[in-house]
Design a protein around this motif. Structure first.
Motif, PDB file in Angstrom:
ATOM      1  N   GLU A  43       8.154  -1.761   9.424  1.00  0.00           N
ATOM      2  CA  GLU A  43       9.175  -1.817  10.465  1.00  0.00           C
ATOM      3  C   GLU A  43      10.581  -1.799   9.867  1.00  0.00           C
ATOM      4  O   GLU A  43      11.470  -1.095  10.362  1.00  0.00           O
ATOM      5  N   GLN A  44      10.797  -2.560   8.793  1.00  0.00           N
ATOM      6  CA  GLN A  44      12.122  -2.636   8.169  1.00  0.00           C
ATOM      7  C   GLN A  44      12.555  -1.301   7.568  1.00  0.00           C
ATOM      8  O   GLN A  44      13.715  -0.903   7.681  1.00  0.00           O
ATOM      9  N   LEU A  45      11.606  -0.618   6.921  1.00  0.00           N
ATOM     10  CA  LEU A  45      11.945   0.600   6.188  1.00  0.00           C
ATOM     11  C   LEU A  45      11.833   1.860   7.029  1.00  0.00           C
ATOM     12  O   LEU A  45      12.367   2.903   6.664  1.00  0.00           O
ATOM     13  N   GLY A  46      11.088   1.776   8.122  1.00  0.00           N
ATOM     14  CA  GLY A  46      10.939   2.953   8.966  1.00  0.00           C
ATOM     15  C   GLY A  46      10.096   4.036   8.338  1.00  0.00           C
ATOM     16  O   GLY A  46      10.364   5.234   8.527  1.00  0.00           O
ATOM     17  N   VAL A  47       9.090   3.639   7.555  1.00  0.00           N
ATOM     18  CA  VAL A  47       8.207   4.604   6.894  1.00  0.00           C
ATOM     19  C   VAL A  47       6.752   4.266   7.225  1.00  0.00           C
ATOM     20  O   VAL A  47       6.462   3.216   7.796  1.00  0.00           O
ATOM     21  N   ALA A  48       5.856   5.163   6.834  1.00  0.00           N
ATOM     22  CA  ALA A  48       4.440   4.975   7.130  1.00  0.00           C
ATOM     23  C   ALA A  48       3.834   3.859   6.278  1.00  0.00           C
ATOM     24  O   ALA A  48       4.307   3.561   5.178  1.00  0.00           O
ATOM     25  N   ARG A  49       2.755   3.283   6.789  1.00  0.00           N
ATOM     26  CA  ARG A  49       2.055   2.212   6.085  1.00  0.00           C
ATOM     27  C   ARG A  49       1.597   2.656   4.690  1.00  0.00           C
ATOM     28  O   ARG A  49       1.700   1.914   3.714  1.00  0.00           O
ATOM     29  N   ASN A  50       1.085   3.879   4.585  1.00  0.00           N
ATOM     30  CA  ASN A  50       0.596   4.368   3.296  1.00  0.00           C
ATOM     31  C   ASN A  50       1.713   4.451   2.255  1.00  0.00           C
ATOM     32  O   ASN A  50       1.492   4.212   1.066  1.00  0.00           O
ATOM     33  N   THR A  51       2.924   4.798   2.715  1.00  0.00           N
ATOM     34  CA  THR A  51       4.057   4.884   1.792  1.00  0.00           C
ATOM     35  C   THR A  51       4.426   3.499   1.273  1.00  0.00           C
ATOM     36  O   THR A  51       4.695   3.315   0.079  1.00  0.00           O
ATOM     37  N   VAL A  52       4.447   2.517   2.169  1.00  0.00           N
ATOM     38  CA  VAL A  52       4.725   1.139   1.755  1.00  0.00           C
ATOM     39  C   VAL A  52       3.662   0.663   0.782  1.00  0.00           C
ATOM     40  O   VAL A  52       3.966   0.066  -0.265  1.00  0.00           O
ATOM     41  N   ARG A  53       2.404   0.953   1.107  1.00  0.00           N
ATOM     42  CA  ARG A  53       1.302   0.507   0.245  1.00  0.00           C
ATOM     43  C   ARG A  53       1.414   1.130  -1.147  1.00  0.00           C
ATOM     44  O   ARG A  53       1.213   0.463  -2.156  1.00  0.00           O
ATOM     45  N   GLU A  54       1.774   2.405  -1.180  1.00  0.00           N
ATOM     46  CA  GLU A  54       1.925   3.095  -2.457  1.00  0.00           C
ATOM     47  C   GLU A  54       3.043   2.474  -3.291  1.00  0.00           C
ATOM     48  O   GLU A  54       2.900   2.281  -4.509  1.00  0.00           O
ATOM     49  N   ALA A  55       4.163   2.155  -2.632  1.00  0.00           N
ATOM     50  CA  ALA A  55       5.301   1.571  -3.337  1.00  0.00           C
ATOM     51  C   ALA A  55       4.966   0.182  -3.870  1.00  0.00           C
ATOM     52  O   ALA A  55       5.296  -0.162  -5.013  1.00  0.00           O
ATOM     53  N   VAL A  56       4.315  -0.631  -3.051  1.00  0.00           N
ATOM     54  CA  VAL A  56       3.951  -1.992  -3.472  1.00  0.00           C
ATOM     55  C   VAL A  56       2.976  -1.944  -4.642  1.00  0.00           C
ATOM     56  O   VAL A  56       3.111  -2.695  -5.620  1.00  0.00           O
ATOM     57  N   ARG A  57       2.010  -1.047  -4.566  1.00  0.00           N
ATOM     58  CA  ARG A  57       1.051  -0.926  -5.665  1.00  0.00           C
ATOM     59  C   ARG A  57       1.727  -0.464  -6.945  1.00  0.00           C
ATOM     60  O   ARG A  57       1.380  -0.922  -8.050  1.00  0.00           O
ATOM     61  N   ALA A  58       2.716   0.414  -6.831  1.00  0.00           N
ATOM     62  CA  ALA A  58       3.434   0.884  -8.014  1.00  0.00           C
ATOM     63  C   ALA A  58       4.198  -0.257  -8.672  1.00  0.00           C
ATOM     64  O   ALA A  58       4.182  -0.407  -9.902  1.00  0.00           O
ATOM     65  N   LEU A  59       4.846  -1.087  -7.868  1.00  0.00           N
ATOM     66  CA  LEU A  59       5.588  -2.215  -8.423  1.00  0.00           C
ATOM     67  C   LEU A  59       4.649  -3.282  -8.966  1.00  0.00           C
ATOM     68  O   LEU A  59       4.994  -3.993  -9.928  1.00  0.00           O
ATOM     69  N   ALA A  60       3.474  -3.401  -8.380  1.00  0.00           N
ATOM     70  CA  ALA A  60       2.478  -4.323  -8.927  1.00  0.00           C
ATOM     71  C   ALA A  60       1.976  -3.814 -10.272  1.00  0.00           C
ATOM     72  O   ALA A  60       1.795  -4.582 -11.226  1.00  0.00           O
ATOM     73  N   HIS A  61       1.764  -2.513 -10.361  1.00  0.00           N
ATOM     74  CA  HIS A  61       1.321  -1.916 -11.617  1.00  0.00           C
ATOM     75  C   HIS A  61       2.373  -2.105 -12.709  1.00  0.00           C
ATOM     76  O   HIS A  61       2.030  -2.316 -13.889  1.00  0.00           O
ATOM     77  N   ASN A  62       3.643  -2.060 -12.324  1.00  0.00           N
ATOM     78  CA  ASN A  62       4.737  -2.218 -13.283  1.00  0.00           C
ATOM     79  C   ASN A  62       5.016  -3.688 -13.621  1.00  0.00           C
ATOM     80  O   ASN A  62       5.862  -3.968 -14.467  1.00  0.00           O
ATOM     81  N   GLY A  63       4.325  -4.601 -12.941  1.00  0.00           N
ATOM     82  CA  GLY A  63       4.439  -6.011 -13.286  1.00  0.00           C
ATOM     83  C   GLY A  63       5.459  -6.807 -12.515  1.00  0.00           C
ATOM     84  O   GLY A  63       5.676  -7.982 -12.809  1.00  0.00           O
ATOM     85  N   LEU A  64       6.107  -6.205 -11.494  1.00  0.00           N
ATOM     86  CA  LEU A  64       7.093  -6.947 -10.718  1.00  0.00           C
ATOM     87  C   LEU A  64       6.451  -7.744  -9.596  1.00  0.00           C
ATOM     88  O   LEU A  64       6.967  -8.798  -9.206  1.00  0.00           O
TER      89      LEU A  64
END
Length: 231
Positions: A43-64
């Protein structure tokens, strides 16, 4: 946050990653905090759920970020380098971490004694008082945070940006080891007086400041290091 628009999903995901990283590095989402849920981010970003999930997983992979099933997603580091350091040194020898802290903090204290400003001193005084109040409260986690924040302020007073950034990136590692030292209950023998360090910095005495700072990382670990033969 304003809605994001992009014709390509990969570019959109990169933008979302950048926005989430900015929330972390700015301190809006501090280390240890839980970030908004996936639906809230959509809701905050105005993007699809899959895009949010992809971004969160990328930052998790990077250790943040740390994705904890059934609990949420938490901030564990403020940069990719901090995330790498957290993973790399999580199982390091306690004595080796103490030696690294000693070297970094002694150098920073020596520089701070030469370069500190009046504003630096006021900040350090405030944080020293906060550290003592946290100790007196008996709350171990509050003390760990207050102690770590005081040391970060002293390093920042060195006005060496490279040193300050390296120390900040090691913050998670140093907090974890201090947390292990302190335990769940504050013990009188674990308390270390930091007022002499602060006074040496205020007096501009770099040698004395460095000497004081170099011993602090070994204070809580004395029994552990002596029994392991590392000191």
């Amino acid at each position: 946050m304003p809605p994001l628009t992009s014709p390509r999903r990969s570019a959109l995901a990169d933008q979302v990653i950048a926005q989430l990283r900015a929330q972390i590095t700015s301190g809006e989402w501090p280390v240890g905090s839980r970030i908004p849920t996936e639906p809230e981010l959509v809701e905050q970003l105005g993007v699809a759920r899959n895009t949010v999930r992809e971004a969160v997983r990328a930052l998790a992979h990077n250790g943040l970020l740390d994705i904890r099933q059934g609990s949420g997603t938490y901030v564990v580091a403020t940069s990719e380098l901090a995330g790498v350091m957290n993973r790399r040194f999580a199982a390091a020898e306690p004595g080796h971490v103490a030696e690294l802290r000693s070297a970094l903090e002694a150098t920073a204290a020596r520089l701070a004694a030469r370069r500190r400003t009046e504003q630096d001193l006021r900040q350090i005084d405030t944080l020293l008082e906060r550290r003592e109040r946290a100790w007196e409260s008996g709350a171990a986690e509050a003390f760990v945070e207050a102690d770590a924040t005081l040391h970060m302020a002293i390093v920042s007073a060195s006005h060496n940006e490279v040193l300050a950034e390296i120390y900040a990136d090691l913050g998670g590692v140093l907090r974890d080891f201090l947390r292990a030292d302190v335990g769940e209950e504050l013990r009188p023998e674990a308390h270390m007086d930091h007022s002499r360090l602060v006074e040496a910095i205020r007096a501009g005495d770099g040698d004395r400041a460095a000497a004081e700072a170099s011993t602090h990382p070994f204070g809580c670990r004395a029994g552990v290091l002596e029994s392991s033969g590392e000191r």
